[in-house]
Structures are given as C-alpha cells and as structure tokens.
Design an enzyme around this catalytic site. Structure first.
Site, PDB file in Angstrom:
ATOM      1  N   HIS A   1     -22.259  71.529 -23.232  1.00 22.86           N
ATOM      2  CA  HIS A   1     -21.670  71.339 -24.565  1.00 22.86           C
ATOM      3  C   HIS A   1     -21.556  69.833 -24.841  1.00 22.86           C
ATOM      4  CE1 HIS A   1     -19.455  72.278 -28.168  1.00 22.86           C
ATOM      5  NE2 HIS A   1     -18.622  71.307 -27.857  1.00 22.86           N
TER       6      HIS A   1
ATOM      7  N   ASN B   1     -23.142  76.494 -19.229  1.00 15.48           N
ATOM      8  CA  ASN B   1     -23.496  75.994 -20.564  1.00 15.48           C
ATOM      9  C   ASN B   1     -23.263  74.488 -20.624  1.00 15.48           C
ATOM     10  OD1 ASN B   1     -24.017  76.121 -23.462  1.00 15.48           O
ATOM     11  ND2 ASN B   1     -21.808  75.879 -23.747  1.00 15.48           N
TER      12      ASN B   1
ATOM     13  N   GLU C   1     -25.697  64.322 -21.132  1.00 14.78           N
ATOM     14  CA  GLU C   1     -26.242  65.677 -20.970  1.00 14.78           C
ATOM     15  C   GLU C   1     -27.388  65.769 -19.969  1.00 14.78           C
ATOM     16  OE1 GLU C   1     -26.793  68.095 -24.517  1.00 14.78           O
ATOM     17  OE2 GLU C   1     -25.698  66.634 -25.679  1.00 14.78           O
TER      18      GLU C   1
ATOM     19  N   LEU D   1     -27.892  78.411 -29.084  1.00 15.13           N
ATOM     20  CA  LEU D   1     -26.864  78.337 -30.120  1.00 15.13           C
ATOM     21  C   LEU D   1     -26.522  79.715 -30.688  1.00 15.13           C
ATOM     22  CD1 LEU D   1     -28.104  75.085 -31.903  1.00 15.13           C
ATOM     23  CD2 LEU D   1     -26.596  75.325 -29.922  1.00 15.13           C
TER      24      LEU D   1
HETATM   25  C1  GAR Z   1     -27.614  69.770 -27.052  1.00 15.62           C
HETATM   26  O1  GAR Z   1     -26.964  68.622 -27.532  1.00 15.62           O
HETATM   27  C2  GAR Z   1     -26.590  70.736 -26.482  1.00 15.62           C
HETATM   28  O2  GAR Z   1     -25.535  70.112 -25.825  1.00 15.62           O
HETATM   29  C3  GAR Z   1     -26.120  71.425 -27.739  1.00 15.62           C
HETATM   30  O3  GAR Z   1     -27.303  71.628 -28.492  1.00 15.62           O
HETATM   31  C4  GAR Z   1     -28.221  70.561 -28.204  1.00 15.62           C
HETATM   32  C5  GAR Z   1     -29.543  71.173 -27.831  1.00 15.62           C
HETATM   33  O4  GAR Z   1     -30.537  70.178 -27.684  1.00 15.62           O
HETATM   34  N1  GAR Z   1     -25.419  72.647 -27.432  1.00 15.62           N
HETATM   35  C6  GAR Z   1     -24.370  73.061 -28.127  1.00 15.62           C
HETATM   36  O5  GAR Z   1     -23.947  72.498 -29.106  1.00 15.62           O
HETATM   37  C7  GAR Z   1     -23.730  74.333 -27.591  1.00 15.62           C
HETATM   38  N2  GAR Z   1     -22.453  74.555 -28.185  1.00 15.62           N
HETATM   39  P1  GAR Z   1     -31.857  70.460 -26.856  1.00 15.62           P
HETATM   40  O6  GAR Z   1     -32.484  71.747 -27.396  1.00 15.62           O
HETATM   41  O7  GAR Z   1     -32.724  69.263 -27.137  1.00 15.62           O
HETATM   42  O8  GAR Z   1     -31.507  70.596 -25.399  1.00 15.62           O
END
Ligand code: GAR
Length: 205
Positions: A110, A108, A181, A91
């Site tokens: 998203h 990436n 995801e 992030l």
């Molecule tokens: C995930 O939902 C990912 O898609 C998002 O952060 C989360 C991380 O979760 N990413 C973003 O928002 C990027 N813009 P995780 O650490 O459990 O994988």
C-alpha cells in the site's frame, strides 16, 4: 521453492521489482509462477509474458456476481498450486472467502504509511492526492498481511519517504515507488516465503 501468485490491475512496476529481485537473488525462497489480472489491458501482463510467467485474466465485470469472481479466482490459484499470494497494485477488494484461504500467506503493498491514508477508497494516485491535500511532510509505503479489513492486516514492513515542496501526486507516487515500494515488497516477499518454507510449506521441489 514456494509458488508465488502475483495479482495486478495495472502497470505492474511492483511486479517488475519482484521479477528483478528473483534475478538478482533477493528472492530465493519462492518463484513467481502465475500473474493474475482483473484487467485484460494491464501492462503487467506483458511484463509477465516477457519473463516467461504464466498469466490469467479474470474480469469482475464479466462475472455474474462477486461470488463467481471469487470462485474463479480461487480455482485458478488452486489449479496453479499457489502458496503465497502477493497483491501488487491489485485494485479490487477480495472477499473473506478468498482471504481465508491464505491466512498469513497473502500480502499487499500500500502506498502510504498505514494507518494513514488507507482503507476503502484509498488506492493508487488517490492516496498521494490525499497526502498532498493534508500537507503531511512524510509519507511512505507499507507491506502488510491481507485480512478481512481493507489495509487492516498486520504490518510486515514500512519505509518512510519525504514529501517535497512542489510535489504533484504523480511525482510523489514515483518517489514512493522508487524509494519504498520497489524495495520493501521484494524483501517482504522473501521474508514471508522463507518463514513458510521453514515451517515446511513446500510442495514444489
Ligand atoms: C502501487 O503504487 C501500489 O502501491 C498501489 O497501486 C500502485 C500499482 O502500481 N496499490 C494500492 O493503492 C493498493 N491499495 P504498479 O501496477 O506499477 O505496481
């Protein structure tokens, strides 16, 4: 086998999905050889260590400036001969200098259907809050190449997920992770690794 570096900031459930995909044979064209976090308390670092993957922490806040952070990050990626970079819940926005080093080799995940609910300020739970506020009925996740525009690079894979009556940002986040995801990220990583392997980018084996 290509060397994959996974960049994280938090819980690392997407990292876990990638580790599991290696074990089950969904990812065969690359191996995660480094997990890099910009937060030292990221639980994803524990997941990496438990699976014998090297970890490194580079905190932007302890770097003198953004250039120093970027330089250190690139040095670490080069030192580990990372060929494919996966931003899995990383992030922090990377500078052009870092992105240029990995043209079509940095991807990436998203948590929305780009071009909706993306770009600066849209990350993590904030995305799902905005989705619920707008009242859209379908959301999802997108894997895309990283370019100099936040969330603006070419799309590799997308998967739609229903928004349900009574969803909270948390329940929606969980459903998007489970249904989209954790499925498309491993598939996209294998696709990108295989594509580059076929092009001859393979110095590991
Ligand atoms: C995930 O939902 C990912 O898609 C998002 O952060 C989360 C991380 O979760 N990413 C973003 O928002 C990027 N813009 P995780 O650490 O459990 O994988």
């Amino acid at each position: 086998m290509l060397n994959i570096g996974v960049l994280i900031s938090g819980g690392g459930t997407n990292l876990q999905a990638l580790i599991d995909a290696q074990k089950t044979g969904i990812i065969t064209s690359g191996r995660i050889t480094l997990v890099l976090s910009n937060r030292k308390d990221a639980y994803g670092l524990v997941r990496a260590t438990q699976n014998g993957i090297k970890t490194q922490v580079i905190q932007r806040k302890v770097c003198a400036d953004n250039e120093t952070f970027d330089r250190q990050l690139l040095e670490v990626l080069r030192a580990h001969q990372i060929q494919i970079v996966v931003l899995a819940g990383f992030l922090s926005i990377l500078s052009d200098a870092v992105v240029k080093e990995y043209p079509n080799r940095m991807i990436n995940i998203h948590p929305s259907l780009i071009p909706s609910f993306c770009g600066k300020g849209f990350y993590g739970l904030r995305v799902h809050e905005a989705v619920l506020q707008k009242g859209v009925k379908i959301t999802g996740a997108t894997v895309h190449y990283v370019s100099d525009i936040p969330d603006g690079g070419d799309i590799i894979m997308q998967k739609a997920v229903d928004v349900l009556e009574g969803d909270t940002p948390e329940t929606l986040q969980r459903r998007v992770m489970e249904e989209a995801e954790w499925k498309i990220l491993p598939e996209a990583v294998e696709l990108v690794c295989r594509t580059w392997k076929e092009k001859g980018l393979d110095c590991h084996e």
